[in-house]
Design a protein around this motif. Sequence first.
Motif, PDB file in Angstrom:
ATOM      1  N   LEU A 111       0.844  -1.191   0.000  1.00  0.00           N
ATOM      2  CA  LEU A 111       0.000   0.000   0.000  1.00  0.00           C
ATOM      3  C   LEU A 111       0.881   1.242   0.000  1.00  0.00           C
ATOM      4  CD1 LEU A 111      -3.142   0.631   0.426  1.00  0.00           C
ATOM      5  CD2 LEU A 111      -2.498   1.086   2.794  1.00  0.00           C
ATOM      6  N   ASP A 112       0.662   2.126  -0.970  1.00  0.00           N
ATOM      7  CA  ASP A 112       1.385   3.394  -0.977  1.00  0.00           C
ATOM      8  C   ASP A 112       0.854   4.277   0.156  1.00  0.00           C
ATOM      9  OD1 ASP A 112       3.255   5.233  -1.843  1.00  0.00           O
ATOM     10  OD2 ASP A 112       1.958   6.085  -3.390  1.00  0.00           O
ATOM     11  N   ARG A 113       1.754   5.027   0.835  1.00  0.00           N
ATOM     12  CA  ARG A 113       1.357   5.770   2.029  1.00  0.00           C
ATOM     13  C   ARG A 113       1.928   7.194   2.017  1.00  0.00           C
ATOM     14  NH1 ARG A 113       3.528   0.955   3.368  1.00  0.00           N
ATOM     15  NH2 ARG A 113       5.392   1.989   4.217  1.00  0.00           N
ATOM     16  N   PRO A 114       1.579   8.001   1.016  1.00  0.00           N
ATOM     17  CA  PRO A 114       2.018   9.395   1.052  1.00  0.00           C
ATOM     18  C   PRO A 114       1.387  10.111   2.244  1.00  0.00           C
ATOM     19  CG  PRO A 114       0.352   9.099  -0.638  1.00  0.00           C
ATOM     20  CD  PRO A 114       0.696   7.726  -0.142  1.00  0.00           C
ATOM     21  N   GLN A 115       2.067  11.146   2.729  1.00  0.00           N
ATOM     22  CA  GLN A 115       1.570  11.859   3.908  1.00  0.00           C
ATOM     23  C   GLN A 115       1.713  13.360   3.739  1.00  0.00           C
ATOM     24  OE1 GLN A 115       3.237  10.650   7.710  1.00  0.00           O
ATOM     25  NE2 GLN A 115       1.487  11.558   8.768  1.00  0.00           N
TER      26      GLN A 115
ATOM     27  N   GLU B 285      10.373   7.616   8.568  1.00  0.00           N
ATOM     28  CA  GLU B 285      10.754   6.487   9.425  1.00  0.00           C
ATOM     29  C   GLU B 285       9.530   5.822  10.043  1.00  0.00           C
ATOM     30  OE1 GLU B 285      13.350   8.301  12.210  1.00  0.00           O
ATOM     31  OE2 GLU B 285      14.964   8.634  10.744  1.00  0.00           O
ATOM     32  N   GLY B 286       8.464   6.589  10.236  1.00  0.00           N
ATOM     33  CA  GLY B 286       7.248   6.046  10.820  1.00  0.00           C
ATOM     34  C   GLY B 286       6.319   5.357   9.844  1.00  0.00           C
ATOM     35  N   GLY B 287       6.664   5.351   8.551  1.00  0.00           N
ATOM     36  CA  GLY B 287       5.844   4.621   7.587  1.00  0.00           C
ATOM     37  C   GLY B 287       5.390   5.402   6.379  1.00  0.00           C
ATOM     38  N   CYS B 288       5.579   6.704   6.357  1.00  0.00           N
ATOM     39  CA  CYS B 288       5.233   7.510   5.187  1.00  0.00           C
ATOM     40  C   CYS B 288       6.142   7.130   4.021  1.00  0.00           C
ATOM     41  CB  CYS B 288       5.394   8.997   5.535  1.00  0.00           C
ATOM     42  SG  CYS B 288       5.568  10.114   4.134  1.00  0.00           S
ATOM     43  N   THR B 289       5.549   6.883   2.857  1.00  0.00           N
ATOM     44  CA  THR B 289       6.346   6.513   1.685  1.00  0.00           C
ATOM     45  C   THR B 289       6.723   7.711   0.827  1.00  0.00           C
ATOM     46  OG1 THR B 289       4.290   6.044   0.485  1.00  0.00           O
ATOM     47  CG2 THR B 289       5.432   4.173   1.515  1.00  0.00           C
TER      48      THR B 289
END
Length: 344
Positions: free
Chosen positions: A222-226, A317-321
């Motif tokens: 799953l892509d996870r832009p933030q 580092e927390g998961g944002c791609t």
Amino acid sequence: MPDTPPPAADRPRRVALYLQDAHPIREGMALARYAEQRGFEAVWQAESRLVREATVPMAAYAAVTERIKVGSGVVNNWTRNPALLAATFSTLDDLAPGRVILGIGAWWDPLARKVGIERRRPLQAMRETVQAVRALLADQTVTFHGEFVHLDGVELDYVHQPRRPKPVPIYIGATGMQMMALAGEIADGVVLNYLVSPSYNAQAMAHLAEGAARAGRDVEDLDRPQLVVCSLDDDRTKALDAARLLVTQYLGQQPHIMAASGVPAELLEEIGRILTWPATKDQIERAAALVPDEIVQLITASGTPEECRAKVAQYVEGGCTCPILYPLGADVRAMIDAFSPLAA
């Protein structure tokens, strides 16, 4: 696209630009072009308030660029029915084939309530919308009788163009953990919200993984832009003060986001007694005097270029791609340069 050199160690490999309504659309077009030249992978347009609709500027950005992706960050699933959503994003794909992303969210109160929309059962409404829009974009004829979505033999009725599936990925803009799990289950990606602390991402990742497991996939699929508020200035005080006004507005108007990051309830209540919706500039400035630097720094990337890059790295580092940077400083190009993957 030719290979590009790896970014400097303190710069994210993937990075995107976020635009709301602070800049005239033609200026936004120039910024989208500049971001593309500097190696940014996407530009996202907001539609969070009754100020600027997203798809018109998206079309403008797509028309003046060649490579950069263009996403909605985010449109809501209440004011456009799935057939219109699919037709709109099919049209954008005609303009920029393979570069369009449909970011969709559940909107927010009090705005929805003030325009006569009751946001009941938002998870079910989102599930039905995503399912129907995805099928329509896949060039299917859709009959769907759900609680919220009702389609009877509907298709995208192409007459003067070849029929083809439109490769428009659907990302859910999620804040609450139940919506996060739904995104993990059914979406192509999730747009993680801004004005949250990096520690918020750990909870988000756990719920995304839970939803992904329900669909038999891994959270890494799953892509996870933030979205990340970025107030960058060589003068650290100016940077923090520029971010403080936006932080204050959201503290008063979207406290659910703030609470998710551990902002003290007492501060939220105090701000809420000053701000109404829509808030006046005077109200925001008066309430901003109550917001300490540590709260600004908790939920934004604010300060010098080095400080901003260090904070963005915590979100990654927390998961944002892919950080989607929302510029608050006066010099947007300076922010783009500070994060450019093409920097030496």
